[in-house]
Design a protein around this motif. Sequence first.
Motif, short mmCIF file in Angstrom:
data_model
loop_
_atom_site.label_atom_id
_atom_site.label_comp_id
_atom_site.label_asym_id
_atom_site.label_seq_id
_atom_site.Cartn_x
_atom_site.Cartn_y
_atom_site.Cartn_z
N ALA A 1 77.86 11.16 26.84
CA ALA A 1 78.39 12.17 27.75
C ALA A 1 77.28 13.11 28.22
O ALA A 1 77.27 13.56 29.38
N SER A 2 76.34 13.40 27.34
CA SER A 2 75.25 14.31 27.70
C SER A 2 74.33 13.72 28.76
O SER A 2 73.59 14.45 29.43
N GLN A 3 74.39 12.40 28.93
CA GLN A 3 73.52 11.74 29.91
C GLN A 3 74.11 11.77 31.33
O GLN A 3 73.40 11.49 32.29
N VAL A 4 75.40 12.07 31.45
CA VAL A 4 76.03 12.09 32.77
C VAL A 4 75.57 13.35 33.50
O VAL A 4 75.78 14.47 33.01
N GLN B 1 70.17 -2.92 42.16
CA GLN B 1 71.34 -3.36 42.92
C GLN B 1 72.60 -3.46 42.05
O GLN B 1 73.70 -3.58 42.56
N ARG B 2 72.44 -3.41 40.75
CA ARG B 2 73.58 -3.48 39.85
C ARG B 2 73.92 -2.13 39.23
O ARG B 2 74.68 -2.05 38.26
N ALA B 3 73.39 -1.06 39.79
CA ALA B 3 73.60 0.28 39.22
C ALA B 3 75.08 0.65 39.18
O ALA B 3 75.59 1.13 38.16
N LEU B 4 75.79 0.45 40.28
CA LEU B 4 77.21 0.79 40.32
C LEU B 4 77.99 -0.06 39.33
O LEU B 4 78.85 0.45 38.59
N ALA B 5 77.69 -1.35 39.28
CA ALA B 5 78.38 -2.24 38.33
C ALA B 5 78.15 -1.79 36.89
O ALA B 5 79.07 -1.84 36.06
N TYR B 6 76.95 -1.33 36.59
CA TYR B 6 76.68 -0.90 35.22
C TYR B 6 77.24 0.49 34.92
O TYR B 6 77.57 0.78 33.77
N HIS B 7 77.36 1.34 35.91
CA HIS B 7 78.10 2.58 35.70
C HIS B 7 79.55 2.25 35.33
O HIS B 7 80.13 2.85 34.42
N LEU C 1 82.15 10.86 35.59
CA LEU C 1 81.64 9.49 35.70
C LEU C 1 82.68 8.57 36.31
O LEU C 1 82.37 7.76 37.20
N GLY C 2 83.93 8.68 35.84
CA GLY C 2 84.99 7.84 36.39
C GLY C 2 85.20 8.09 37.87
O GLY C 2 85.34 7.14 38.66
N ASP C 3 85.22 9.36 38.25
CA ASP C 3 85.41 9.70 39.67
C ASP C 3 84.24 9.18 40.51
O ASP C 3 84.45 8.71 41.64
#
Length: 379
Positions: free
Chosen positions: A241-244, A258-264, A296-298
Amino acid sequence: MHNPILKNLLAPTLLCSSFLGLAMFAGATQAAAPLRPPQGYYAPIEKVKTGDGNDGCDAMPKPYTGALQFRSKYEGSDKARATLNAESEKAFRDSTADITRLERGTSKRVMQFMRDGRPAQLECTLNWLTAWAQADALMSRDFNHTGKSMRKWALGSMASAYIRLKFSDSHPLAAHQQQAQLIEGWFSKMADQVVSDWDNLPLEQTNNHSYWAAWSVMATSIATNRRDLFDWAVKEYRIGASQVDADGYLPNELKRQQRALAYHNYALPPLAMIASFAQVNGVDLRQENNGALKRLGDRVLAGVKEPGAFEKKNGKEQDMTDLKEDMKFAWLEPFCTLYTCSPEVLAKKHAMQPFKTFRLGGDLTRVYDPANEKGNKGS
């Protein structure tokens, strides 16, 4: 006490001591309250069938006792680890096939058993897990990053499916206590190794893998009633959580190009499940780092609608392939019990239900939103 004067003088002290003792006892009792899962895990078997039907036990996957040295599907990729290597991915799938069969088989049969209560399904599941426990499978200390990743994924899959059996109001494990003890002992030992594998990593190396490790340990803490494992999972959640950041991004997942969103998105299932399990045990993680999980979810949901924000953030057009699979959004089930989801998000969730994913123990819709369970999608 025979001296009436002394007795009267000491009475208040004795009374205070008695109350103090009671308070300490009550506090200890409260602290030692058994760990438990969210309410949906107590669901009874839907209907009990005695016949085995076509659900006989498949051949058991061979217990994996070898070195946990596996090739990465990103072998040969640069430090972003975002370009798939088809050859190494096949090698990985082949070498881990028995482990994955155990994970999927456990989840599938537990789900089937909770629906129709066929004894063969329960016995098959317990026999598989017992055999792997007796073989001390997945415990090798000869491992690479992919190997220790496989260990924590497998533990999370098995432990989270198992707690459906352990906590069901139908008490299916009542007649299988010896097997349950063996299985839980194995889970417990494996969780200790997972903690050793993933504890105290530098922040720049702490990413979704650490969150999934924490989820496997959280699920095991509930299955084995180990408060030390629960506390470690909570600690790792807080690090995550502290990393968000303030805008809902995870810096170490932005590195995935290119996979940043997928990994989020991939980081969300373990975090949401940990928060859900923690809450029911009296630890509210929703406001950690000013509501980091919600942020993060939003951010992910907004990114799915308009991935350009991620492209602008790291300069790479986003690969949306994984995000077209409904089950990748299984985190919405616990997430929408932790926070008030908008009508738009709830509509999206309902359109994708039921969420069935073996890495989270099976059918999450049946656990978190049974009124909207339908169909047989998912895996």
